[in-house]
Design a protein around this motif. Structure first.
Motif, PDB file in Angstrom:
ATOM      1  N   PRO A 189       0.702  -1.074   0.070  1.00 22.28           N
ATOM      2  CA  PRO A 189      -0.197   0.178  -0.423  1.00 22.28           C
ATOM      3  C   PRO A 189       0.923   0.981  -0.138  1.00 22.28           C
ATOM      4  N   LEU A 190       0.387   2.418  -0.622  1.00 22.73           N
ATOM      5  CA  LEU A 190       1.328   3.364  -0.559  1.00 22.73           C
ATOM      6  C   LEU A 190       1.247   3.983   0.443  1.00 22.73           C
ATOM      7  N   TRP A 250       0.808   6.149   3.085  1.00 26.36           N
ATOM      8  CA  TRP A 250      -0.438   7.208   2.941  1.00 26.36           C
ATOM      9  C   TRP A 250       0.554   8.359   4.151  1.00 26.36           C
ATOM     10  N   PRO A 251       0.394   8.036   5.297  1.00 29.34           N
ATOM     11  CA  PRO A 251       1.177   8.935   6.052  1.00 29.34           C
ATOM     12  C   PRO A 251       2.169   9.702   5.869  1.00 29.34           C
ATOM     13  N   LEU A 254       2.819  10.242   3.235  1.00 26.17           N
ATOM     14  CA  LEU A 254       2.818  11.293   1.042  1.00 26.17           C
ATOM     15  C   LEU A 254       2.419  12.588   1.818  1.00 26.17           C
ATOM     16  N   LEU A 255       1.231  12.173   3.058  1.00 30.77           N
ATOM     17  CA  LEU A 255       0.061  12.879   3.497  1.00 30.77           C
ATOM     18  C   LEU A 255       0.759  14.258   4.079  1.00 30.77           C
ATOM     19  N   SER A 275       2.252  16.050   1.711  1.00 32.80           N
ATOM     20  CA  SER A 275       0.992  17.760   0.611  1.00 32.80           C
ATOM     21  C   SER A 275       0.844  18.349   1.913  1.00 32.80           C
ATOM     22  N   ARG A 309       4.356   3.720  -9.117  1.00 34.02           N
ATOM     23  CA  ARG A 309       2.908   3.667  -8.276  1.00 34.02           C
ATOM     24  C   ARG A 309       3.643   5.372  -8.589  1.00 34.02           C
ATOM     25  N   ARG A 351       0.727   8.508  -8.591  1.00 33.66           N
ATOM     26  CA  ARG A 351       0.543   8.307  -8.066  1.00 33.66           C
ATOM     27  C   ARG A 351       0.182   9.333  -6.615  1.00 33.66           C
ATOM     28  N   ALA A 352       1.912   8.679  -6.216  1.00 34.53           N
ATOM     29  CA  ALA A 352       2.141   9.322  -4.946  1.00 34.53           C
ATOM     30  C   ALA A 352       2.268  11.066  -5.704  1.00 34.53           C
ATOM     31  N   ILE A 400      -0.860  12.716  -5.207  1.00 31.50           N
ATOM     32  CA  ILE A 400      -1.329  12.719  -3.941  1.00 31.50           C
ATOM     33  C   ILE A 400      -0.752  14.617  -3.155  1.00 31.50           C
ATOM     34  N   ARG A 456       6.872  10.219  10.514  1.00 35.11           N
ATOM     35  CA  ARG A 456       5.683   9.105   9.349  1.00 35.11           C
ATOM     36  C   ARG A 456       7.502   9.377   8.236  1.00 35.11           C
TER      37      ARG A 456
END
Length: 405
Positions: free
Chosen positions: A17-18, A20-21, A23-24, A27, A142, A145-146, A149, A195
């Motif tokens: 899985p990406l 997410w923590p 990458l966010l 972002s 991927r 996609r990253a 985000i 993270r």
């Protein structure tokens, strides 16, 4: 090794899985940078009396930020490319925390302006890092996609953050708005350390000279597309208000609202397409943008056409930066993506400045009706560059599928 890899089960490769923590967090860093850059523009009447200057001079706080970002992106990135990446990222966020704290507390225009120059410098460094950092956190398949985000933080800041900041300033004062941004940067430092994975800097013997990075196959074409698109976009976007009035619409804010909402849809759609269909998606986005300019030039007096064209323009432009930056990382490779992105950030800012100037000259000389016709050939030049750049810059099948280390 990359922090993301392919997890294998019973003979079948399953993507991890990406992250997410992490990458966010990146972002949110993009969100913080855009908010820091643009917030004074919405607070001119409130800030001017407190700093003892005119509203125009408060507006220079935005100009100073942009100028410092333009000037610092390449030299700071080159100077710090050997340091561990997370340490540099944390340092940039600390710069935002210090700058926004000074702005929140200062009653001196000179000190406030100096703080804005600091923010612009670390902002230029941050933009040079974010895309390459995201690319190194995921497998190459991927990568797009990253990046989408991470860049969604820009859209969120423009569509929600800046209006919310202005509302907060109206309710609690403009100093509270900047103090809140400083606090967000401090919290973000902790989030990044917790993270976001650390990556080493470039060892001296492995550092590619700046000129060689700029000359990598495909990179000049990607930078050219960036410049042409920003020129064409900014010609229209800077002068939306007089163009809307020319078209018989008395609510330019409605046009901007439609554009902003459409960019959100554009970046979401791009996230679905970028990893599998980068070339086709970018060609389509640029063709749609060119078609929107044509419709605005011919039929903007029909308000349904005006709003429909602006919506298509927003969808197309909303996704274009992700597509172009993914192509940039593919062409450069993640290992030198920070340097390549610093070049692109400089070209990007140059395109904004030159596009605004070009649009202003067209407006003064020919009137608002000339704006779409001034924009159209510039967007068409970007489209042509992509169409011709099928070998290195925008190949049908993406080749550089090393996720970095």
């Amino acid at each position: 090794m990359s922090t993301a890899s392919m997890a294998k089960g019973t003979g079948t490769a399953v993507p991890v899985p990406l992250p997410w923590p992490g990458l966010l967090a990146l972002s949110t860093a993009a969100f913080t940078a855009v908010m820091t850059e643009l917030l004074p523009a919405g607070l001119l009447p409130r800030m001017a009396p407190a700093l003892g200057v005119s509203e125009a001079r408060v507006g220079f706080l935005v100009t100073g930020y942009a100028a410092a970002s333009f000037a610092a992106a390449i030299p700071l990135t080159a100077l710090l490319r050997g340091l561990p990446r997370r340490r540099v990222l944390v340092g940039a966020l600390a710069g935002f925390a210090v700058s926004n704290s000074v702005v929140a507390l200062s009653s001196s225009y000179a000190l406030t302006f100096a703080a804005r120059l600091l923010a612009g410098a670390v902002g230029g460094l941050l933009w040079a890092m974010l895309v390459g950092y995201a690319a190194r956190m995921v497998p190459a398949e991927r990568r797009g996609r990253a990046i989408a985000i991470v860049l969604a933080g820009i859209t969120l800041a423009l569509s929600l953050g800046v209006p919310a900041g202005a509302a907060l300033a109206g309710a609690l004062g403009w100093r509270t708005a900047f103090g809140t941004l400083a606090g967000l940067a401090v919290l973000l430092i902790g989030w990044v350390r917790w993270r976001v994975p650390g990556f080493p800097g470039e060892p001296p013997e492995a550092r590619m000279p700046l000129a060689r990075v700029a000359a990598l196959p495909g990179l000049p074409a990607v930078l050219s597309v960036t410049l042409f698109l920003l020129l064409g976009h900014q010609v229209m976007y800077t002068y939306v208000a007089p163009f809307a009035a020319h078209a018989g619409l008395g609510r330019p804010d409605a046009v901007l609202l439609v554009f902003g909402a459409a960019t959100v849809a554009g970046i979401w759609l791009t996230g679905l397409l970028v990893d599998r269909h980068l070339r086709a998606a970018l060609l389509t986005a640029l063709a749609v943008c060119a078609g929107a300019m044509l419709c605005l030039g011919l039929l903007a007096g029909t308000h349904a056409v005006l709003f429909g064209s602006v919506a298509l323009w927003g969808v197309a432009f909303g996704g274009a930066p992700t597509l172009i930056q993914t192509a940039l990382v593919d062409a450069s490779g993640p290992e030198v993506a920070d340097v390549a992105t610093s070049l692109q950030a400089t070209v990007y800012n140059a395109g904004i400045a030159a596009g605004s100037l070009t649009g202003g000259l067209a407006l003064d000389a020919l009137g608002p009706g000339a704006l779409p016709w001034t924009s159209l050939p510039l967007v068409a030049a970007a489209l042509t560059t992509v169409a011709l750049g099928s070998r290195y810059a925008f190949p049908a099948a993406r080749r550089r599928l090393s996720s970095g280390s």
